[in-house]
Design an enzyme around this catalytic site. Structure first.
Site, PDB file in Angstrom:
ATOM      1  CG  LEU A  27      -0.293   0.207   2.596  1.00 31.84           C
ATOM      2  CD1 LEU A  27      -1.327   0.739   3.580  1.00 31.84           C
ATOM      3  CD2 LEU A  27       0.277  -1.098   3.125  1.00 31.84           C
ATOM      4  CB  SER A  28       1.093   4.130   0.985  1.00 33.19           C
ATOM      5  OG  SER A  28       1.406   5.501   1.036  1.00 33.19           O
ATOM      6  CG  ASN A  29       5.753   6.051  -0.502  1.00 36.56           C
ATOM      7  OD1 ASN A  29       5.088   6.679  -1.323  1.00 36.56           O
ATOM      8  ND2 ASN A  29       6.506   6.648   0.403  1.00 36.56           N
ATOM      9  N   GLY A  46       3.172   1.780  -4.815  1.00 37.68           N
ATOM     10  CA  GLY A  46       3.873   2.377  -5.944  1.00 37.68           C
ATOM     11  C   GLY A  46       5.108   1.586  -6.326  1.00 37.68           C
TER      12      GLY A  46
END
Length: 709
Positions: A304-306, A309
């Site tokens: 999740l999040s970074n 990415g």
């Protein structure tokens, strides 16, 4: 696609029957398991699932839910104590651990792979291997970790990535890893070159891979992070700027985000190495063979999040077929400059989309503290408390920010209330959804935008801690904001308690350009002695994004190294994102990325985009009803939908089930009184539909996405 992958044990049997059979005497060319050349400082441990385990650090479901963290026996925490606390802190930082919010009933260690809540503690027995990825210099030292549950199924092998969220350390993706451990999958983690343990420059101490601390001299190349200053530079810095801390994400000089995909791919390679060392077939000489390979093992890139990415970056950069599919939540993805995609919601075109994190966050850094005072947001979580704390005549720092923006010509309204509404309108016009407005007060109060803007500006610029970019530094401060020595009790535990991006665990942002002496950023004053929440620092950071001087070009060059292409190489992918996200707005990330992917891949695209209403970035905030009342009554846990996306991707890869179509999932808030919302039920969190009704369908065409209201 992983369906029909041949089981490794069958491959081994076929190889045995065809090699050396029939008395031919032919030499056998064994495919030995080779340790990746970049692995350093490799160590392993086994956990029995009773006294200690992979998922909960021996705390179990109950211990993770307990508001009292595990203790330390002495002033020098052991590696195992730090590990246990790191798991505790990181799990609770990413997941709502209240029963009312769904923990222990809809998700959590005791909820099995089929979603059934059990009465157990959910501890997972297995082995944990940890190592650095480095070139031998010790300057990179990205931490990799592989957890292999004892329930690993050799006949249906699988690997899940759980790259750390935010700037967190190696356990910063543990809630994602939970899904894999329950499925009997190996979990491949990496801190991706970030991490919570700093270099204490005054004491010249650093953390090792296990979080324990020693002097930088003794650590040498085994330091998780060393700021890299010469003895003379360190002495000069400490003389001029004492008691400061350097953090890896901000100050490594590596621009780690450019390599987040590589770090995730290396974590997968490490997982294959560990699996083959433990379970692989053996040559007659007893050497491990490459029994588990990408050809016979299901690999899902997740987090999740970074971390999400990073999973997307890994899928784009995968040249060896390591990754079969992607399932991520609220990913931070940096779009190409001038991507030229169109985003619509409810038939209305979003004017500004696809901007990078450093761009929209420096904009938030300018305007969010002022916008939080908007009368239209008065009933949103923490808005009333924000006004009391930051607009009181005794400390009107947010109101002064509004006035400072007006004085700079960045706002035009005459009163604080009108200026706040104007600031809110500017954020909405810059790509935030209207629903995100309800989160501005709480995010401003926690100094979220300043923390991200400072760390990422340093990282993208490859700045040294010596540079004190835009006058910022990191230090422990007193109650009135004065820089002070960092207590050993803080430094020694930051590996576990910190998130790698100050403010965190007692470490604050410091404005070294404050009038008089350096002071905590929040309390600092401009040259005229007016506390404006360091408007000058915010403007300086913004100029690095929008400017053309050498400093701006350095940051912009680093930013270009982090941009994604949209090419997932035809890999199936599911992106889940909360519509209300005010940290990583959907209009700058998941929505335009889906449109870009369709333009790049065309008919080969297999990306499904799932937008969840009444969901935002920080599930853990839902679990703080006494501190942030209203999160509980407004928002549902997005983590549950990451689990469901992983379920869907696994079913697609292993069983050939179709991916869900792109859609809006319409959840139902818990409602009730803010701070004491009724317990969540299954009715609040409907499943992802295999095929949504027309009113919920998201249309993705080449370079365009249309999301219904």
């Amino acid at each position: 696609m992983t369906v029909f992958k041949t089981a490794p044990l069958l491959i081994a049997a076929l190889a045995a029957s065809s090699c050396g059979g029939g008395g031919s005497g032919a030499a056998v060319d064994y495919d030995f398991n080779v340790r990746p050349s970049y692995l350093n400082d490799l160590r392993q441990a086994s956990y029995d699932g009773a006294g200690n385990d992979l998922l909960t650090g021996g705390l179990g479901r109950s211990g993770l839910q307990d508001d009292s963290p595990p203790g330390y026996a002495g002033s020098q925490p052991t590696a195992e104590e730090l590990r246990r606390n790191a798991i505790y802190v990181n799990y609770r930082a990413l997941v709502d651990t209240t029963s009312e919010g769904g923990y222990g009933r809809l998700y959590g260690p005791n909820v099995d792979a089929q979603g059934r809540a059990t009465s157990g503690e959910g501890m997972v027995a297995g082995t944990e291997a940890i190592a650095y990825s480095d070139d031998g210099s010790g300057r990179r030292n990205v931490t990799l970790m592989v957890q292999v549950p004892d329930a690993f199924d050799r006949t249906r092998p699988c690997i899940i990535t759980a790259t750390s969220s935010g700037s967190r350390g190696i356990y910063g993706g543990i809630p994602t890893g939970e899904w894999g451990l329950k499925r009997g999958c190996a979990v491949a983690y990496t801190d991706k070159g970030t991490g919570a343990a700093p270099h204490d420059l005054q004491a010249d101490t650093v953390a090792l891979i296990d979080g324990t601390r020693t002097s930088a001299t003794l650590a040498g190349t085994r330091a998780a992070f060393d700021a890299g200053l010469s003895a003379a530079d360190l002495a000069a810095f400490n003389g001029a700027t004492p008691q400061r801390l350097a953090f890896k994400h901000a100050h490594s000089g590596q621009n780690p985000e450019k390599d987040w995909g590589l770090s995730t791919l290396q974590a997968v390679e490490f997982a294959f190495y560990v699996l083959n060392e433990r379970f692989g077939d053996r040559s007659p000489g007893g050497q491990a063979l490459r029994t588990f390979t990408p050809a016979n093992t299901t690999v899902i890139a997740s987090s999740l999040s970074n971390g999400g990415g990073a999973a997307i970056a890994a899928a784009e950069q995968d040249t060896r077929g390591l990754i079969d599919g992607v399932a991520v939540s609220e990913p931070s993805v940096q779009m190409p400059a001038n991507a030229g995609v169109t985003v619509q919601r409810g038939g209305r075109t979003v004017a500004v989309n696809g901007l990078p994190l450093i761009d929209y966050t420096t904009q938030a850094h300018l305007y969010q503290a002022c916008a939080a005072l908007a009368p239209s947001l008065a009933s949103t979580p923490f808005a009333a408390a924000f006004a009391v704390r930051f607009a009181d005549p005794a400390f009107p720092v947010a109101a002064n920010r509004c006035a400072g923006l007006k004085a700079r010509g960045l706002l035009s309204a005459a009163t604080t209330a009108a200026q706040a509404e104007e600031a809110l309108a500017r954020l909405t016009a810059y790509g935030w959804e209207p629903e995100s407005g309800a989160l501005h007060a709480s995010l401003a109060a926690f100094e979220v935008a300043p923390s991200i803007a400072v760390t990422y500006a340093n990282a993208l610029s490859r700045a040294s801690v010596q540079d004190r970019l835009c006058g910022y530094s990191f230090a422990t401060t007193s109650a009135i904001g004065a820089v002070q020595p960092t207590p050993a009790a803080v430094t020694n535990t930051l590996f576990a308690t910190g998130n790698g991006i100050p403010p965190t665990a007692g470490v604050q942002l410091v404005n070294d350009r404050s009038r008089g002496v350096p002071v905590r950023d929040l309390f600092s004053s401009n040259a005229a002695g007016v506390p404006t929440w360091n408007l000058e620092g915010a403007l300086c950071l913004r100029s690095l994004v929008t400017g053309t001087d050498a400093a701006a070009r350095r940051l912009q060059s680093g930013l270009d190294e982090t941009r994604r292409t949209g090419n997932l190489q035809g890999k199936p992918a599911i992106i889940v994102h909360g519509r209300d996200d005010a940290l990583i707005p959907v209009n700058h990330t998941s929505r335009p990325y889906a449109a870009l992917n369709r333009r790049v891949e065309g008919a080969a695209s297999r990306l499904s985009y799932i937008e969840v209403t009444n969901a935002q970035h920080f599930d853990a905030f839902i679990g703080l009803p006494a501190t942030l009342p209203g999160y509980d009554s407004r928002y549902i846990p997005l983590h549950l939908y990451l689990n469901r996306a992983l379920d869907a991707m696994y079913a697609h890869l292993v069983n050939g089930e179709p991916l869900p179509a792109s859609q809006v999932v319409r959840t139902v808030p818990r409602g009730g009184t803010p701070g004491s919302a009724p317990a969540i039920t299954a009715a609040n969190v409907p499943p992802i539909a295999a095929m949504p009704v027309a009113a919920d369908a998201v249309a993705i065409t080449s370079g365009a996405i249309a999301v219904p209201d």
